[in-house]
Scaffold this active site. Structure first.
Site, PDB file in Angstrom:
ATOM      1  N   HIS A 300      40.299  37.344  42.251  1.00 20.78           N
ATOM      2  CA  HIS A 300      41.246  38.374  42.915  1.00 20.78           C
ATOM      3  C   HIS A 300      39.899  39.486  42.434  1.00 20.78           C
ATOM      4  O   HIS A 300      40.478  41.075  41.577  1.00 20.78           O
ATOM      5  CB  HIS A 300      41.898  38.677  42.830  1.00 20.78           C
ATOM      6  CG  HIS A 300      43.853  37.881  42.966  1.00 20.78           C
ATOM      7  ND1 HIS A 300      43.869  38.175  44.151  1.00 20.78           N
ATOM      8  CD2 HIS A 300      43.773  36.730  42.519  1.00 20.78           C
ATOM      9  CE1 HIS A 300      44.942  37.149  44.451  1.00 20.78           C
ATOM     10  NE2 HIS A 300      44.629  36.135  43.589  1.00 20.78           N
ATOM     11  N   ASP A 371      44.727  33.830  38.322  1.00 20.69           N
ATOM     12  CA  ASP A 371      45.980  33.443  39.155  1.00 20.69           C
ATOM     13  C   ASP A 371      44.736  33.323  39.673  1.00 20.69           C
ATOM     14  O   ASP A 371      44.149  33.661  40.454  1.00 20.69           O
ATOM     15  CB  ASP A 371      47.269  34.423  39.732  1.00 20.69           C
ATOM     16  CG  ASP A 371      46.394  35.615  39.662  1.00 20.69           C
ATOM     17  OD1 ASP A 371      45.836  36.003  39.359  1.00 20.69           O
ATOM     18  OD2 ASP A 371      47.000  36.037  42.036  1.00 20.69           O
ATOM     19  N   GLU A 372      45.199  32.278  41.139  1.00 16.18           N
ATOM     20  CA  GLU A 372      44.267  31.879  42.035  1.00 16.18           C
ATOM     21  C   GLU A 372      43.009  31.718  42.112  1.00 16.18           C
ATOM     22  O   GLU A 372      42.138  32.591  42.984  1.00 16.18           O
ATOM     23  CB  GLU A 372      45.106  32.867  43.493  1.00 16.18           C
ATOM     24  CG  GLU A 372      46.441  32.539  43.809  1.00 16.18           C
ATOM     25  CD  GLU A 372      46.899  33.594  44.526  1.00 16.18           C
ATOM     26  OE1 GLU A 372      47.851  33.393  46.300  1.00 16.18           O
ATOM     27  OE2 GLU A 372      47.165  35.018  44.991  1.00 16.18           O
ATOM     28  N   VAL A 373      42.817  31.619  40.695  1.00 16.41           N
ATOM     29  CA  VAL A 373      41.188  30.673  41.328  1.00 16.41           C
ATOM     30  C   VAL A 373      41.107  29.733  42.550  1.00 16.41           C
ATOM     31  O   VAL A 373      41.377  28.899  42.128  1.00 16.41           O
ATOM     32  CB  VAL A 373      40.887  30.423  39.695  1.00 16.41           C
ATOM     33  CG1 VAL A 373      39.100  29.690  39.919  1.00 16.41           C
ATOM     34  CG2 VAL A 373      41.128  31.698  38.480  1.00 16.41           C
ATOM     35  N   ASP A 421      49.346  29.963  36.980  1.00 10.46           N
ATOM     36  CA  ASP A 421      48.504  29.100  37.280  1.00 10.46           C
ATOM     37  C   ASP A 421      47.519  29.060  36.665  1.00 10.46           C
ATOM     38  O   ASP A 421      46.767  27.067  36.644  1.00 10.46           O
ATOM     39  CB  ASP A 421      47.536  29.951  38.799  1.00 10.46           C
ATOM     40  CG  ASP A 421      48.071  30.550  39.713  1.00 10.46           C
ATOM     41  OD1 ASP A 421      49.604  31.540  38.438  1.00 10.46           O
ATOM     42  OD2 ASP A 421      48.046  30.798  40.368  1.00 10.46           O
TER      43      ASP A 421
END
Length: 613
Positions: A300, A371-373, A421
């Protein structure tokens, strides 16, 4: 036949509830016009008086006073009200943040003059008015940190010549603020009256009760943020989680890295200066609300590439190229870019950001995202391709990043908050050995109570933001363009309408969620509390208030005093009428909270239930 009633003053019936008395007073002029006013007498036809009397008997009357969130203990053994003096004084010890709160609440109490849709059906007691509110605080030095004592007691006298002072006693200034809010909700009407003979003991069940607002995907003016924090204080919420940056924009001006906002924001008028941040933080403290900053990384971070393209992988690429499997996507939504853990320049920039943000926000928690790598984004970079070719793994890459940043955050006397995550993701995560529990809190957003259980059973403290219950953006439909999903023949099942976390989370869904569900007593102690989250792909200032309120109020009560009654039964049925009234009060205070039912339901409590109580 003519009936005579005295018209010298407002008609007074000692035994009638306030709402009836108000009705009588408001209709005196009408009655006068219908009858023949002769001196001190009004002469009117008997049938008009009969209809008037019958209308009094049919008026809907509420027999309670509404405080939201519901206090832990609320005693009102003999419901009645007394007037509040227009010269009401509030005395309290001097305190940098409590003193402004006292002044603010005094103005509100004397000017709000709230009119309930269903006023409390209590008899007025014609005794001397309430002239003073005294606040006592035991510990004036306690800072607004997680776990601070927010308890208070409130006593409003029953009336009488010797009882013209109410008292709030609190352990800390922050508890005193909560008591002031409760006191303000006991006040209504014009002339101003207050529920009398009341005793309240109150304290939260959970110490972390927050709202997350994403200001990267769409920009919010400082005034929008301040209004949100103000409404949070009314609901006794205490954490404003400011998700400041993301791939879409970098709106905060970091003094040592000004290029990040200069090039990464949406424009000069869509940036938060150091003075803006100071205003938000100070406003929060004056309202008993901590401001928790989040600078999301290493994923992000596409917006960082505007200033430093060399430290961001896969920037400016299409998020899900044609022919790629979902597992090989470059981002989980449009807006690609992840920081490169192998580039030393990455850490030079990061440390400048962390140092400055820690200096701007006194809050002891620092949210570092994680988060969300997405594996596809890192794999698109040549240096990372070489690392992986030499038997390196994506998990090792993330460990390099965490090991290079977490200790630096901790060195600024901060506890690091990550999204779950970093530990639980199936593709890119780190081992627990990299995340010391004494310095790490994990915020959960997937799989409801299952992931909460995984976090606390591993020894970590948890903040609950389950997307199944607490995501306020869910159910608004998809927002991607050029999407053939919506080009279907009539009669085709529309599914979730393109919203990945559909359906819309109703206030009942939020209210009824037990964030410690399935946990042992010891595990439940590791749950700090929860946050509702408004991600802003489809939100901006035009819809801010109704997206958050009054649904956030539902979580506020559940985390403050619980969602069950004394018998252990869920209390959502009686909460409906109370939330209707509370929503009306929030609207009158300037927050455009959305309705939860038609006004007819508000005026007819209990009549819009799925089944009778």
């Amino acid at each position: 036949m003519l009936v005579s009633i005295t018209a010298k003053a407002n008609i007074k019936f000692k035994s009638l509830p306030n709402k009836v008395q108000d009705f009588i007073n408001s209709t005196t002029q009408y009655l006068t016009s219908k009858g023949k006013n002769m001196g001190n007498q009004i002469h009117m036809p008997y049938h008009i008086l009969s209809l008037f009397t019958l209308s009094l008997l049919l008026l809907p009357i509420s027999s309670s006073i509404n405080v939201w969130p519901k206090p832990r203990t609320f005693s009102w053994p003999h419901p009645h009200s007394i007037l509040v003096s227009p010269l009401l004084t509030i005395s309290s010890p001097e305190h940098k943040y409590l003193t402004p709160a006292v002044n603010r609440y005094r103005r509100q109490i004397l000017t709000e003059k709230h009119h309930h849709v269903n006023p409390p059906g209590v008899n007025p007691t014609f005794t001397p008015s309430l002239k003073a509110l005294n606040l006592t605080v035991r510990d004036l030095r306690a800072p607004l940190h997680h776990g601070v004592n927010e308890s208070y007691t409130l006593t409003v006298p029953a009336g009488g010549a010797a009882a013209s002072t109410a008292v709030i006693a609190a352990e800390t200034a922050w508890g005193a603020m909560k008591g002031l809010e409760t006191f303000s909700q006991l006040v209504w009407g014009d002339p101003i009256r207050i529920a009398a003979g009341v005793f309240v003991w109150d304290a939260p069940i959970f110490g972390h009760r927050g709202v997350l607002l994403d200001t990267s995907r769409n920009y919010y003016e400082v005034e929008d943020i301040l209004r949100t924090i103000g409404a949070m204080s009314w609901n006794k919420m205490n954490v404003f989680h400011w998700h400041i940056t993301d791939s879409q924009s970098f709106p905060i001006v970091v003094p040592s890295e000004p290029e990040l906002a200069l090039k990464g924001s949406y424009g000069e008028g869509m940036q938060y200066s150091a003075e803006d941040v100071r205003r938000v933080v100070e406003f929060g403290l004056e309202h008993g609300v901590r401001v928790l900053p989040e600078i999301d990384m290493p994923a992000h971070t596409g917006s960082w590439a505007e200033a430093y393209p060399e430290i961001v992988t896969c920037a400016h690429m299409f998020w899900w190229p044609t022919g790629y499997a979902w597992a090989d996507r470059l981002a989980s939504e449009p807006g690609t870019g992840q920081l490169n853990p192998l580039n030393s320049k990455t850490y030079e920039v990061i440390k400048n950001v962390i140092r400055d943000v820690a200096a701007m926000f006194p809050e002891p928690f620092y949210h570092a995202g994680a988060d969300e790598v997405v594996s596809g984004c890192w794999k698109a970079d040549p240096s990372i391709q070489t690392f992986l070719a030499n038997n390196g793994t994506l998990g090792q890459l993330l460990e390099i990043f965490v090991n290079s940043t977490l200790p630096y955050i901790v060195s600024h006397n901060r506890t690091v908050v990550y999204w779950e995550d970093v530990l639980l993701d199936d593709t890119v995560s780190v081992s627990a050995s990299v995340l010391p529990p004494e310095n790490t809190i994990l915020q959960t957003w997937n799989n409801g109570p299952k992931n909460t259980k995984k976090i606390v059973s591993s020894g970590y403290r948890a903040i609950v933001s389950s997307s199944d219950f607490y995501y306020l953006d869910c159910g608004q439909g998809g927002w991607l363009g050029n999407d053939s999903t919506y080009d279907q023949p009539p009669g085709t099942d529309q599914g979730d309408g393109g919203s990945w976390c559909a359906p819309f989370k109703t206030w009942q869904t939020i209210y009824n969620y037990d964030i410690t569900y399935g946990l042992s007593e010891e595990e439940a102690k590791l749950v700090l509390g929860g946050e509702v989250a408004l991600w802003s792909e489809q939100a901006d200032p035009t819809v801010l208030d109704p997206r958050i309120w009054p649904r956030a109020s539902a979580m506020a009560e559940a985390l403050w005093s619980g969602n069950r009654d004394e018998a252990g039964m869920k209390r959502y049925a009686e909460a409906t009428d109370r939330l209707n009234e509370w929503r009306q009060r929030m609207v009158s205070r300037g927050v455009r909270a959305e309705p939860i039912q038609p006004l007819w339901c508000v005026k007819n409590p209990g009549m819009c239930n799925a089944q009778p109580i």
